[in-house]
Design a protein around this motif. Structure first.
Motif, PDB file in Angstrom:
ATOM      1  N   GLU A  25       9.537  -4.827   5.019  1.00 16.96           N
ATOM      2  CA  GLU A  25       9.033  -5.882   5.575  1.00 16.96           C
ATOM      3  C   GLU A  25       8.478  -5.370   6.924  1.00 16.96           C
ATOM      4  O   GLU A  25       8.658  -4.162   7.300  1.00 16.96           O
ATOM      5  CB  GLU A  25      10.045  -6.759   5.941  1.00 16.96           C
ATOM      6  CG  GLU A  25      11.166  -6.107   6.789  1.00 16.96           C
ATOM      7  CD  GLU A  25      12.467  -7.109   6.832  1.00 16.96           C
ATOM      8  OE1 GLU A  25      12.227  -8.575   6.840  1.00 16.96           O
ATOM      9  OE2 GLU A  25      13.350  -6.446   7.535  1.00 16.96           O
ATOM     10  N   LEU A  26       7.867  -6.263   7.861  1.00 18.31           N
ATOM     11  CA  LEU A  26       7.352  -5.714   8.925  1.00 18.31           C
ATOM     12  C   LEU A  26       8.487  -6.244   9.844  1.00 18.31           C
ATOM     13  O   LEU A  26       9.035  -7.293   9.969  1.00 18.31           O
ATOM     14  CB  LEU A  26       6.071  -6.685   9.419  1.00 18.31           C
ATOM     15  CG  LEU A  26       4.955  -6.203   8.610  1.00 18.31           C
ATOM     16  CD1 LEU A  26       3.695  -7.370   8.883  1.00 18.31           C
ATOM     17  CD2 LEU A  26       4.528  -4.733   8.840  1.00 18.31           C
ATOM     18  N   VAL A  27       8.837  -5.109  11.025  1.00 22.16           N
ATOM     19  CA  VAL A  27       9.971  -5.253  11.893  1.00 22.16           C
ATOM     20  C   VAL A  27       9.256  -5.327  13.415  1.00 22.16           C
ATOM     21  O   VAL A  27       8.321  -4.603  13.628  1.00 22.16           O
ATOM     22  CB  VAL A  27      11.006  -4.389  11.740  1.00 22.16           C
ATOM     23  CG1 VAL A  27      11.968  -4.585  12.907  1.00 22.16           C
ATOM     24  CG2 VAL A  27      11.797  -4.572  10.419  1.00 22.16           C
ATOM     25  N   LEU A  28       9.498  -6.270  14.330  1.00 23.83           N
ATOM     26  CA  LEU A  28       8.872  -6.203  15.532  1.00 23.83           C
ATOM     27  C   LEU A  28       9.276  -4.842  16.037  1.00 23.83           C
ATOM     28  O   LEU A  28      10.142  -4.269  16.419  1.00 23.83           O
ATOM     29  CB  LEU A  28       9.592  -7.219  16.553  1.00 23.83           C
ATOM     30  CG  LEU A  28       9.105  -7.680  17.813  1.00 23.83           C
ATOM     31  CD1 LEU A  28       7.686  -7.842  17.840  1.00 23.83           C
ATOM     32  CD2 LEU A  28      10.234  -8.455  18.523  1.00 23.83           C
ATOM     33  N   ALA A  86       7.706 -11.016   6.268  1.00 24.09           N
ATOM     34  CA  ALA A  86       7.584 -10.314   5.075  1.00 24.09           C
ATOM     35  C   ALA A  86       6.085 -10.060   4.580  1.00 24.09           C
ATOM     36  O   ALA A  86       5.334 -10.708   5.192  1.00 24.09           O
ATOM     37  CB  ALA A  86       7.980 -11.472   4.003  1.00 24.09           C
ATOM     38  N   LEU A  87       5.912  -9.117   3.822  1.00 28.36           N
ATOM     39  CA  LEU A  87       4.571  -8.576   3.232  1.00 28.36           C
ATOM     40  C   LEU A  87       3.910 -10.056   2.916  1.00 28.36           C
ATOM     41  O   LEU A  87       4.503 -10.783   1.979  1.00 28.36           O
ATOM     42  CB  LEU A  87       4.565  -7.739   2.271  1.00 28.36           C
ATOM     43  CG  LEU A  87       4.820  -6.324   3.151  1.00 28.36           C
ATOM     44  CD1 LEU A  87       4.880  -5.055   2.028  1.00 28.36           C
ATOM     45  CD2 LEU A  87       4.187  -5.814   4.610  1.00 28.36           C
ATOM     46  N   ALA A 138      -2.409  -9.006   6.438  1.00 28.14           N
ATOM     47  CA  ALA A 138      -3.121  -7.737   6.818  1.00 28.14           C
ATOM     48  C   ALA A 138      -2.253  -6.436   6.248  1.00 28.14           C
ATOM     49  O   ALA A 138      -2.791  -5.688   5.633  1.00 28.14           O
ATOM     50  CB  ALA A 138      -3.042  -7.599   8.370  1.00 28.14           C
ATOM     51  N   ALA A 139      -0.915  -6.566   6.231  1.00 24.81           N
ATOM     52  CA  ALA A 139      -0.130  -5.394   5.974  1.00 24.81           C
ATOM     53  C   ALA A 139      -0.297  -5.384   4.386  1.00 24.81           C
ATOM     54  O   ALA A 139      -0.364  -4.255   3.793  1.00 24.81           O
ATOM     55  CB  ALA A 139       1.468  -5.454   6.283  1.00 24.81           C
ATOM     56  N   GLN A 140      -0.131  -6.393   3.792  1.00 21.51           N
ATOM     57  CA  GLN A 140      -0.228  -6.260   2.141  1.00 21.51           C
ATOM     58  C   GLN A 140      -1.468  -6.060   1.730  1.00 21.51           C
ATOM     59  O   GLN A 140      -1.726  -5.142   0.892  1.00 21.51           O
ATOM     60  CB  GLN A 140       0.190  -7.738   1.754  1.00 21.51           C
ATOM     61  CG  GLN A 140       0.153  -7.482   0.140  1.00 21.51           C
ATOM     62  CD  GLN A 140       0.869  -9.225  -0.227  1.00 21.51           C
ATOM     63  OE1 GLN A 140       0.384 -10.100  -0.158  1.00 21.51           O
ATOM     64  NE2 GLN A 140       1.965  -9.118  -1.201  1.00 21.51           N
ATOM     65  N   GLN A 185      -7.379  -8.673   9.614  1.00 16.81           N
ATOM     66  CA  GLN A 185      -7.566 -10.143   9.410  1.00 16.81           C
ATOM     67  C   GLN A 185      -7.814 -10.648  10.793  1.00 16.81           C
ATOM     68  O   GLN A 185      -7.344 -10.249  11.796  1.00 16.81           O
ATOM     69  CB  GLN A 185      -6.217 -10.607   9.105  1.00 16.81           C
ATOM     70  CG  GLN A 185      -5.550 -10.243   7.938  1.00 16.81           C
ATOM     71  CD  GLN A 185      -6.274 -10.738   6.564  1.00 16.81           C
ATOM     72  OE1 GLN A 185      -6.559 -12.097   6.740  1.00 16.81           O
ATOM     73  NE2 GLN A 185      -6.588  -9.491   5.939  1.00 16.81           N
ATOM     74  N   LEU A 186      -9.313 -11.101  10.834  1.00 15.16           N
ATOM     75  CA  LEU A 186      -9.815 -11.957  11.911  1.00 15.16           C
ATOM     76  C   LEU A 186      -9.689 -13.239  11.541  1.00 15.16           C
ATOM     77  O   LEU A 186     -10.610 -13.879  10.863  1.00 15.16           O
ATOM     78  CB  LEU A 186     -11.419 -11.310  12.138  1.00 15.16           C
ATOM     79  CG  LEU A 186     -12.118 -11.553  12.975  1.00 15.16           C
ATOM     80  CD1 LEU A 186     -11.750 -11.158  14.421  1.00 15.16           C
ATOM     81  CD2 LEU A 186     -13.511 -10.901  12.758  1.00 15.16           C
TER      82      LEU A 186
END
Length: 166
Positions: A63-66, A79-80, A88-90, A95-96
Motif C-alpha cells: 500500500e501507499l504510506v504517507l 490502497a493501490l 497512479a501507483a497501480q 494522473q492529471l
C-alpha cells in the motif's frame, strides 16, 4: 539554501527548469532519503503557486504510506487502485485531474482541494511511491506541469538512495 526564491514567469518551461535546478542543488550531495524527500516537498510548497498540499506517499507492504509533505495533515494509508494516488501507483501513470469531484473514488483528505496531479516514482522498474500535489482551484495542472514534475521525479530517482527505504 537562501538563494531559493519565487520567480515571476508565465512560462512553465522556464519555471520548471528553475525548480528542477534548485532541487538538484538541494539533494545532489545529500545521501539521506528522508532529508531529500522532505526538502523536495518543501521546495514544491514554496515555489508552486496555487497549491495547498505537496508531498509523497511511499509504497510499503502493498500500500501507499504517507511520507514527507507540506500542507494539512493527510490520509496515512492508501490502497493501490484507490483515489488518485492509488490509481497512479497501480497504473504507474501520471494522473492529471482537473476536478477531483469528477474522479471516481477520490479520497478527500482536504475539502479545499479541487484539482490534483500525481506522478508515480518508479526506480529500476520498482514502484517506490508517488509525488502528490493538490490545488484549491480547478484545472490548476496541465501537461506542462506533468512534464516538469516528471523531470522533478526523475531527478529524485537519480539522487535519492531508494535502497535505504525499499
Amino acid at each position: 539554501m537562501n538563494d531559493i526564491k519565487k520567480i515571476e514567469t508565465a512560462d512553465k518551461g522556464k519555471f520548471y527548469n528553475y525548480l528542477n535546478l534548485k532541487l538538484t542543488g538541494l539533494i545532489c550531495e545529500e545521501p539521506d532519503w528522508l532529508a531529500n524527500l522532505s526538502n523536495a516537498a518543501a521546495l514544491l510548497y514554496l515555489l508552486l503557486e496555487d497549491i495547498n498540499w505537496a508531498g509523497f506517499y511511499l509504497y510499503k507492504n502493498g500500500e501507499l504510506v504517507l511520507g514527507p509533505f507540506q500542507g494539512k495533515p493527510a490520509c496515512t494509508h492508501i490502497a493501490l487502485g484507490k483515489g488518485v494516488c492509488g490509481t497512479a501507483a497501480q497504473e504507474r501513470k501520471t494522473q492529471l485531474v482537473p476536478d477531483v469531484h469528477l474522479f471516481a473514488g477520490h479520497i478527500a483528505c482536504d475539502a479545499a482541494s479541487q484539482s490534483e496531479i500525481v506522478v508515480p516514482i518508479i526506480h529500476e522498474e520498482q514502484l517506490i511511491g508517488v509525488l502528490d500535489i493538490d490545488a484549491p482551484i480547478k484545472e490548476r495542472f496541465d501537461e506542462k506541469d506533468a512534464a516538469g514534475l516528471q523531470k522533478f521525479v526523475d531527478i529524485l530517482s537519480k539522487y535519492v538512495k531508494w535502497s535505504q527505504i525499499c
